[in-house]
Design an enzyme around this catalytic site. Structure first.
Site, PDB file in Angstrom:
ATOM      1  N   GLU A 123       3.894  21.415   3.935  1.00  0.00           N
ATOM      2  CA  GLU A 123       4.828  21.132   2.884  1.00  0.00           C
ATOM      3  C   GLU A 123       3.978  21.103   1.677  1.00  0.00           C
ATOM      4  OE1 GLU A 123       7.801  21.835   3.206  1.00  0.00           O
ATOM      5  OE2 GLU A 123       8.358  21.513   5.204  1.00  0.00           O
ATOM      6  N   HIS A 154      12.003  32.057   7.271  1.00  0.00           N
ATOM      7  CA  HIS A 154      11.622  31.504   8.477  1.00  0.00           C
ATOM      8  C   HIS A 154      11.117  32.263   9.673  1.00  0.00           C
ATOM      9  CE1 HIS A 154      12.867  27.750   6.266  1.00  0.00           C
ATOM     10  NE2 HIS A 154      12.139  27.331   6.698  1.00  0.00           N
TER      11      HIS A 154
END
Length: 548
Positions: A363, A459
Site C-alpha cells: 500500500e 488486480h
C-alpha cells in the site's frame, strides 16, 4: 460507491505514424532530429504505431553536454523533442532528477503542462544519453481564453456542481486546480490520432478517503475526464479501537485522520516504547521496514519526505497510519473487523489483523507510484500499478527477516494476515490470475473501466507483472525460456529504475522496454553490481511472460 485501490481485489508518444488529421488541429512539423544525427537513432514503435522508445547507437555527448550531464542539468537534449514529434510550441521542464542516471521531463505548451506527458532520458556512467522513453502530444486544437482566470473560475463552478451531486456540501473541499493540455491518449483513454485540447483540472476531497478529479474543457465546458480515487493501504500510529466509521457520512474523511488534533489520537509516535496493541506495533515496525528497504535498495531516499503527511499537529511530516478501523455503508453494512487496508492522502488505514509486512509495503508503494509516474489505475497501466505494489511489498517481506518467511510463503501475498494468502507471484494461476500476457485468465481491456470490471482487470492482470518479477529475481524455466534469477538487490534497483521511466499510461510492452533500458543503465552506472549477463536474464524473463 467509493473506489478501493485495495490489496484485495498506453500508448507512448502519440502521433509518429498517425494518419488521422482532425479539423483545426495544429500538427507537429516534419520530425527533423535537430542537432541529432538521424543515422545514430533507432526508433521503436508500439503495436499501435506510436513512438515508444528512442535508442542511440552511440551515446549523445554533444552540447549542451560538454562535460558529463549532472543531476542539475535541466534542459532536454537538443532535437529529442522532435524525435518524439512534440506539438509546436512545446518545451520540456525537468521534474525529477533524484536518480542520477534517469532524468524525467514534462511537456509544456505555452508554459502550460500536458497531463500525463513525459520524456525520460537514460544516461550512462559518463552522463551521456543512451536512450529515451516518452509519451507526448503531437498536436493541439483550440486555445485558452484570453482571460484565463475567468475561464477557470467558470469551469470550477461547473466542476463543483458535479462533484457535489448527491453529497453533503460540507464534505466537498477543493484541494487543487490548474490549467492543463488534455490528450486522452496520454491517460490511456483515447485512440491514436487524438490531440491535446485546453482544459482545467480540479481535485476535490468528496468524502471518506475519497477524492474526485474532474477535467473540464476550456472552450465548451465539456467534461473530458471524471475520476474517483481512493488509494488502498508514517511513523505516527493511531488506534481506532474498532470504532465504526460510516463511509457515507459527510464528516467520515475527518473521522479517519491520524494526529494529535484529529479524531484518532497517536498511540505510538517515533521513538516511543511499544504499545499494548499488537497491530500498532506491527505497523510501526513495518513502516520502518518499508522505509529502510526503499532507502537501501532504491534512489527514493527519504520515504517520509516523499509520501508523508503533515496534519499540523506539531509532529511534522510523517508516515501516518490508523489501525483497527471498522466501517459501514449502505451496500455492505457494518464490517467489523474491516478485512482490508488502503492508502489515501498520505495515510495508511488498516482493519484489524491485516497489518502485515507485505500489505504495508504494497500500500505504501501505491503512494510511491502516485508521486513518481502516476500510473493510471485502469487497464494495463493499472495492472502494472498493482504489480509494482506487490513486487516491492514482497521484496520488503523477503528482506526483513520476519518469522513467516518460509519457503512455502515465498512470493505469497497476504500470508499471516486475517485474509490469508490472496495471490501467488510465483504461480498466479493458482488464484485465477494470468502469468502470460493475454494468456489464460487474462481480463480484456475495458472501454469503460469501473468497479464492476475491476477497472479493466487491474488486480487480475497484475499476475503477468508479478510472474515477471518472480522470474527476474529467482529464475525458472517457463514458457520455453530458461531464466537465471538475479536476486533481490539487483531486482529492486532494476524495478526502481524502471518505475522512474514509466509513463502514466504505460502498457506491459512499455514495462518490458523500461526494464531492458533500466538494466543497461544499471550496468553502465555500476548499480548493485548489475552485469550484462543479468540483462540477458531480464530479457529472457520478459519473453517468457509474452510482453515482447
Amino acid at each position: 460507491m467509493k473506489k478501493y485501490y485495495a490489496v484485495t481485489g498506453i500508448a507512448l508518444a502519440v502521433g509518429m505514424l498517425c494518419t488521422t488529421q482532425l479539423a483545426g488541429a495544429t500538427q507537429a512539423a516534419d520530425p527533423s532530429v535537430g542537432s541529432l544525427d538521424s543515422s545514430n537513432v533507432v526508433t521503436e514503435f508500439s503495436a499501435q504505431g506510436n513512438v515508444e522508445q528512442i535508442t542511440f547507437k552511440s551515446a549523445i555527448k554533444s552540447a549542451p553536454m560538454s562535460s558529463a550531464r549532472s543531476a542539475q542539468t535541466s534542459a532536454i537534449i537538443p532535437g529529442l523533442k522532435n524525435l518524439f514529434v512534440s506539438a509546436p510550441g512545446s518545451d520540456f521542464s525537468l521534474n525529477d532528477s533524484s536518480n542520477n542516471y534517469i532524468k524525467r521531463f514534462t511537456q509544456n505548451i505555452a508554459g502550460i503542462p500536458v497531463l500525463g506527458s513525459s520524456i525520460t532520458e537514460v544516461l550512462d556512467g559518463q552522463g551521456a544519453v543512451t536512450s529515451a522513453i516518452g509519451a507526448v502530444t503531437s498536436a493541439t486544437k483550440g486555445a485558452f481564453p484570453a482571460d484565463l482566470a475567468a475561464g477557470q473560475a467558470a469551469a470550477l463552478a461547473s466542476a463543483t456542481k458535479i462533484a457535489s451531486a448527491g453529497k453533503d456540501a460540507s464534505a466537498i473541499s477543493l484541494v487543487d486546480q490548474k490549467a492543463i493540455w488534455f490528450d486522452a491518449v496520454l491517460i490511456g483513454k483515447g485512440a491514436t490520432g487524438s490531440v491535446a485540447v485546453p482544459a482545467y483540472q480540479f481535485s476535490f476531497t468528496t468524502g471518506f478517503a475519497e477524492s474526485r478529479v474532474l477535467t473540464v474543457a476550456a472552450n465548451d465546458g465539456a467534461i473530458l475526464n471524471d475520476r474517483t480515487d481512493r488509494k488502498d493501504i508514517n511513523r505516527v500510529v493511531c488506534d481506532a479501537n474498532s470504532k465504526v466509521i460510516d463511509l457515507e457520512a459527510s464528516n467520515a474523511d475527518a473521522l479517519l485522520k491520524c494526529g494529535k488534533t484529529q479524531a484518532n489520537k497517536p498511540t505510538r509516535i517515533e521513538g516511543q516504547a511499544a504499545s499494548s496493541v499488537a497491530d500498532v506495533n506491527s505497523v510501526y515496525n513495518f513502516l520502518n521496514d518499508t522505509a529502510s528497504f526503499y532507502g537501501a535498495n532504491t534512489k527514493a531516499n527519504d520515504l517520509t519526505a516523499l509520501i508523508g503527511n503533515d496534519e499540523g499537529d506539531g509532529l511534522g511530516k510523517a508516515m501516518r497510519a490508523v489501525v483497527r478501523i471498522c466501517v459501514t455503508d449502505s451496500q455492505n453494512g457494518e464490517q467489523c473487523p474491516f478485512a482490508n487496508a488502503f492508502w489515501y492522502n498520505g495515510q495508511m488505514t488498516y482493519g484489524q489483523g491485516v497489518t502485515t509486512d507485505d500489505i504495508t509495503g504494497h500500500e505504501l508503494t501505491h503512494g510511491v507510484t502516485e508521486k513518481t509516474n502516476g500510473l493510471v489505475y485502469a487497464n494495463e497501466s493499472g495492472a502494472i500499478n498493482e504489480s509494482m505494489s506487490d513486487v516491492f511489498g514482497e521484496f520488503i517481506d523477503l528482506s526483513n527477516g520476519s518469522s513467516d518467511d518460509t519457503a512455502a510463503n515465498r512470493w505469497a501475498i497476504g500470508e499471516g494476515s486475517s485474509l490469508g494468502v490472496i495471490r501467488s507471484m510465483k504461480d498466479p494461476g493458482k488464484y485465477g490470475e494470468p502469468a502470460i500476457y493475454k494468456g489464460s485468465n487474462w481480463k480484456p481491456t475495458a472501454t469503460n473501466p469501473n468497479d464492476n470490471n475491476d477497472q479493466g482487470g487491474v488486480h487480475s492482470n497484475s499476475g503477468v507483472g508479478n510472474k515477471l518479477a518472480f522470474l527476474i529475481t529467482d529464475g525458472q524455466t517457463f514458457n520455453g525460456q530458461t531464466v537465471t534469477g538475479i536476486g533481490i538487490a539487483k531486482a529492486a534497483q532494476l524495478y526502481w529504475a524502471a518505475q522512474r521511466q514509466l509513463t502514466a499510461n504505460a502498457t506491459y510492452s512499455s514495462l518490458g522496454k523500461a526494464l531492458n533500458s533500466a538494466c543497461s543503465a544499471n550496468v553502465s552506472n555500476n548499480v548493485a553490481g548489475t552485469t550484462a549477463a543479468n540483462c540477458t536474464q531480464v530479457a529472457n524473463a520478459i519473453k517468457a511472460v509474452g510482453i515482447k
